[in-house]
Design an enzyme around this catalytic site. Structure first.
Site, PDB file in Angstrom:
ATOM      1  N   CYS A 162       0.855  -1.177   0.000  1.00 41.76           N
ATOM      2  CA  CYS A 162       0.000   0.000   0.000  1.00 41.76           C
ATOM      3  C   CYS A 162       0.896   1.234   0.000  1.00 41.76           C
ATOM      4  O   CYS A 162       2.121   1.138   0.086  1.00 41.76           O
ATOM      5  CB  CYS A 162      -0.913   0.003   1.228  1.00 41.76           C
ATOM      6  SG  CYS A 162      -0.013   0.183   2.787  1.00 41.76           S
ATOM      7  N   THR A 211      -6.930   1.238  10.398  1.00 44.52           N
ATOM      8  CA  THR A 211      -6.838   1.518   8.957  1.00 44.52           C
ATOM      9  C   THR A 211      -7.027   0.272   8.103  1.00 44.52           C
ATOM     10  O   THR A 211      -7.485   0.360   6.968  1.00 44.52           O
ATOM     11  CB  THR A 211      -5.488   2.161   8.612  1.00 44.52           C
ATOM     12  OG1 THR A 211      -4.427   1.295   9.041  1.00 44.52           O
ATOM     13  CG2 THR A 211      -5.350   3.507   9.279  1.00 44.52           C
ATOM     14  N   GLU A 250      -0.814  -0.809  15.843  1.00 41.85           N
ATOM     15  CA  GLU A 250      -1.498   0.406  15.407  1.00 41.85           C
ATOM     16  C   GLU A 250      -2.503   0.872  16.457  1.00 41.85           C
ATOM     17  O   GLU A 250      -2.558   2.056  16.789  1.00 41.85           O
ATOM     18  CB  GLU A 250      -2.210   0.167  14.076  1.00 41.85           C
ATOM     19  CG  GLU A 250      -2.967   1.380  13.576  1.00 41.85           C
ATOM     20  CD  GLU A 250      -3.722   1.135  12.273  1.00 41.85           C
ATOM     21  OE1 GLU A 250      -4.826   1.693  12.106  1.00 41.85           O
ATOM     22  OE2 GLU A 250      -3.211   0.378  11.414  1.00 41.85           O
ATOM     23  N   HIS A 291       3.083   1.148  11.453  1.00 44.05           N
ATOM     24  CA  HIS A 291       1.890   1.082  12.305  1.00 44.05           C
ATOM     25  C   HIS A 291       1.871   2.173  13.363  1.00 44.05           C
ATOM     26  O   HIS A 291       0.848   2.386  14.011  1.00 44.05           O
ATOM     27  CB  HIS A 291       1.800  -0.277  13.001  1.00 44.05           C
ATOM     28  CG  HIS A 291       1.591  -1.423  12.055  1.00 44.05           C
ATOM     29  ND1 HIS A 291       0.547  -1.457  11.161  1.00 44.05           N
ATOM     30  CD2 HIS A 291       2.294  -2.561  11.846  1.00 44.05           C
ATOM     31  CE1 HIS A 291       0.612  -2.579  10.455  1.00 44.05           C
ATOM     32  NE2 HIS A 291       1.662  -3.249  10.839  1.00 44.05           N
TER      33      HIS A 291
END
Length: 699
Positions: free
Chosen positions: A13, A185, A141, A84
């Site tokens: 990503c 996320t 995270e 993270h």
């Protein structure tokens, strides 16, 4: 015939690619002596292993002080914060070490999407809020996010867990805490939608932030679509990766024949499957994905051996196993009678790189066949060309989903400019340069510009970009961000709210104030109880005023503000200290056909009607009064609703006339009394004088 489909959005990503690209740049910087990561940079064991081979190791927060101290003698040392994110106290500790040790540098590689949740937690939470986070409680995270929360906080992995936490509906009826909700996320989109629906039913004023990364959402939706039309799904990624596990669970619900593998060697026997689809988690390198893809794309694994025994020709792409490594080249076993040879300048782009530290016996290398020498039994190969080609196609695929790129303008050429973007030559037509027609394009040479990729010719490997289109997109994005900020600010407003704000600017019809990113207007009729011609008569730019919201228009986002209060009303003050019948000093301020307006106090006017100006009949008030003249007038009426005074000069004149008439009558009465008295006295005197002559009295 087997059909193998690779998801377009598989692999790194944006946040992960940003971090891995940065590490690659650091490895090429001679000034950097040591590189560390706080925890594993991303969730991929093979990638972390490759970093360790290159000298990049992960450390704990407890080891950071030692590493920082070592930098004093070792030189520039870089510590990367993982994608993270980390808890706030850990980041504060690292920043303190950075200040203490000049050679120790901390680079925050926290994904921007994660950073956004940190900001939400920082600004939206307090002791009177409840922060609800959809995610994995023990995930790095989520731990980092919770460190930014003030007040109550809870992490839940499913909507059912949230329901259990909040209790049966209606939840906590006496609780007045404001609810703030967000998601990890990489959270499940479907579960997040269920959570939002549940919260909206339970709380009418909950603040719900969509924080699932849009790449994650796209990846999950694409994977679900592929799973629905495939016999088998392959999900590539580490088993301890949260987003990979979610992909696997989502796909398995749709396609029971779903497998999670970390690399190609873990693939099961899928020889009887015809429609196979492949996706990958956000931390899976392209190399691993392509290994799996190529292996699955072979109709018959044994055919690979047959292919290697075929003659090798110039222009072929081959894969060989490293037989030997020297400082100048590597030798490859190509599975044929020839030996592959890749010289240093065709192997690595950095001339200072040490080949013996980069490659070892047994490594596999894909390369382009430059020349085949059957006499010598060797094949000259070029790995960089394959890398460039692979990079080109990666560049193309990225440009399809994210066409915004940044690069350096290298030259002015016929028809426009050339740019270097990620090592590739890109053409920008003059009409798309943003420079006026017949303008000087050379002014852009050497500058860094952002562009939008507008055309790609994959066969000819030509790319066309536009600076102008990027600027348009940037303006559009900026407008969208401003609109979003305005909408969010507007959603928090309520009629009656009070603000202390500064006057931003003045117009002929009102004053505008800044309410924290959104403007409100005080109409001039709201600035004063008097009829003013210009707002500048009351307020000035930069002045702080206390205002309150009178009206809100959601469609036009207009905010009407109130400023004047009863305490400011001079008329109200005047009316509270004066009554009908009082005599006041009045200054004539204007004369009209039906009378004159007079100011009796600052901001307080009254009307003297023609019929109230004189004892005489008045047709033209200007014959009796002049502007600026000060007269005494009697208050004959106070209308607080209409804020009007009725004044009369005639009432005073009439009172004076009545007084004069009364005095005249009193004088006449006194005179008559005096005359009667004098007459009586005269008769008495006469009687007295005649008394001696009267002989007797008449009975």
């Amino acid at each position: 015939m087997r059909q193998v489909t690779l998801a377009k959005n598989a692999g790194f990503c944006f946040g992960v690619k940003r971090a891995t690209d940065y590490v690659s740049r650091l490895l090429r910087e001679p000034a950097v002596k040591k590189i560390y990561t706080l925890g594993t940079l991303i969730h991929n064991r093979r990638y972390i292993g490759e970093l360790e081979e290159k000298g990049v190791f992960s450390i704990t927060i407890q080891e950071a002080e030692r590493v920082a101290a070592e930098s004093d003698t070792l030189g520039k040392t870089v510590l990367l914060i993982r994608t993270h994110g980390i808890p706030r106290d850990e980041e504060n500790a690292l920043r303190a070490l950075e200040k203490k040790h000049p050679a120790f540098h901390v680079e925050d590689m926290t994904c921007p999407f994660v950073k956004r949740i940190h900001r939400i937690a920082d600004t939206e939470t307090n002791e009177d809020t409840r922060f609800l986070l959809l995610g994995a409680k023990d995930h790095a995270e989520c731990i980092g996010i919770l460190s930014h929360v003030t007040g109550e906080a809870a992490v839940f992995s499913t909507t059912s867990e949230l329901e259990a936490y909040l209790g049966a509906s209606p939840a906590r009826p006496t609780d007045t805490k404001a609810v703030i909700a967000a998601a990890q996320t990489t959270g499940s989109v479907s579960e997040w939608k269920k959570t939002q629906k549940y919260l909206k039913k339970l709380y009418t004023n909950a603040k719900i932030f969509d924080t699932i990364c849009n790449v994650t959402e796209t990846r999950q939706q694409e994977a679900l679509a592929l799973a629905g039309k495939s016999d088998c799904m392959i999900v590539i990624g580490c088993r301890d990766s949260s987003n990979t596990q979610k992909l696997y669970q989502l796909c398995k619900e749709i396609c029971p024949d779903t497998y999670l593998v970390e690399h190609a060697d873990e693939l099961p026997d899928l020889s009887e499957r015809e429609r196979i689809s492949i996706t990958a988690g956000a931390s899976t390198p392209d190399g691993i994905i392509m290994e799996v893809y190529h292996k699955m794309s072979m109709e018959d694994y044994a055919s690979l051996l047959d292919e290697t025994l075929k003659p090798i020709h110039t222009g072929d792409i081959v894969v060989g196993t490293v037989l030997a490594v020297t400082d100048k080249c590597v030798y490859l076993d190509l599975g044929t009678k020839q030996t592959g040879l890749i010289e240093a300048d065709k192997l690595v782009a950095d001339p200072s790189a040490k080949i013996t530290s980069l490659y070892k016996v047994g490594d596999q290398i894909k390369a382009f066949v430059v020349r085949v020498d059957d006499k010598e039994g060797s094949v000259s190969l070029d790995k960089l060309r394959v890398d460039r080609d692979a990079g080109w196609y990666t560049f193309v695929e990225e440009a399809k989903t994210n066409p915004i790129k940044e690069g350096t303008v290298t030259a002015v050429v016929k028809g426009g400019l050339t740019m270097d973007i990620e090592g590739y030559r890109v053409f920008v037509p003059a009409s798309q340069s943003g420079v006026a027609k017949d303008g000087d394009l050379s002014a852009l040479v050497g500058t860094t510009q952002k562009v939008k990729i507008i055309d790609i010719d994959e066969e000819r490997k030509r790319t066309v970009a536009s600076i102008k289109s990027y600027q348009y997109e940037a303006r559009k994005i900026a407008r969208a961000e401003r609109d979003a900020a305005r909408d969010e600010a507007f959603s928090k407003l309520e009629v009656g709210q009070k603000y202390v704000a500064k006057i931003k600017n003045l117009t002929s019809y009102g004053a505008f104030v800044d309410l924290g990113g959104i403007d409100g207007m005080i109409h001039k009729s709201e600035l004063s109880w008097r009829n003013i011609k210009n707002p500048a008569q009351v307020v000035s730019v930069g002045q702080e005023v206390e205002v309150y919201i009178k009206e809100l228009d959601p469609e036009t986002h207009r905010i009407s503000l109130g400023y004047k209060t009863p305490e400011m009303d001079e008329f109200t003050k005047f009316a509270s200290t004066h009554s009908v019948g009082d005599i006041v000093s009045a200054k004539i301020v204007s004369i009209v056909s039906f009378g004159a307006f007079a100011e009796v106090a600052e901001g307080v006017d009254g009307l003297i009607h023609n019929s109230r100006i004189s004892l005489e009949h008045v047709d033209k008030p200007e014959n009796y009064l002049t502007v600026g003249q000060v007269v005494d007038a009697q208050i004959t009426g106070i209308d607080t609703e209409k804020r009007q005074l009725a004044l009369s000069i005639r009432a005073i004149l009439e009172a004076q006339k009545r007084a004069e008439d009364a005095a005249a009558r009193e004088a006449e009465r006194a005179e008559a009394q005096a005359a009667a008295k004098a007459e009586a006295e005269e008769r008495a005197k006469e009687r007295a004088e005649m008394a001696p002559y009267i002989v007797g009295s008449i009975d």
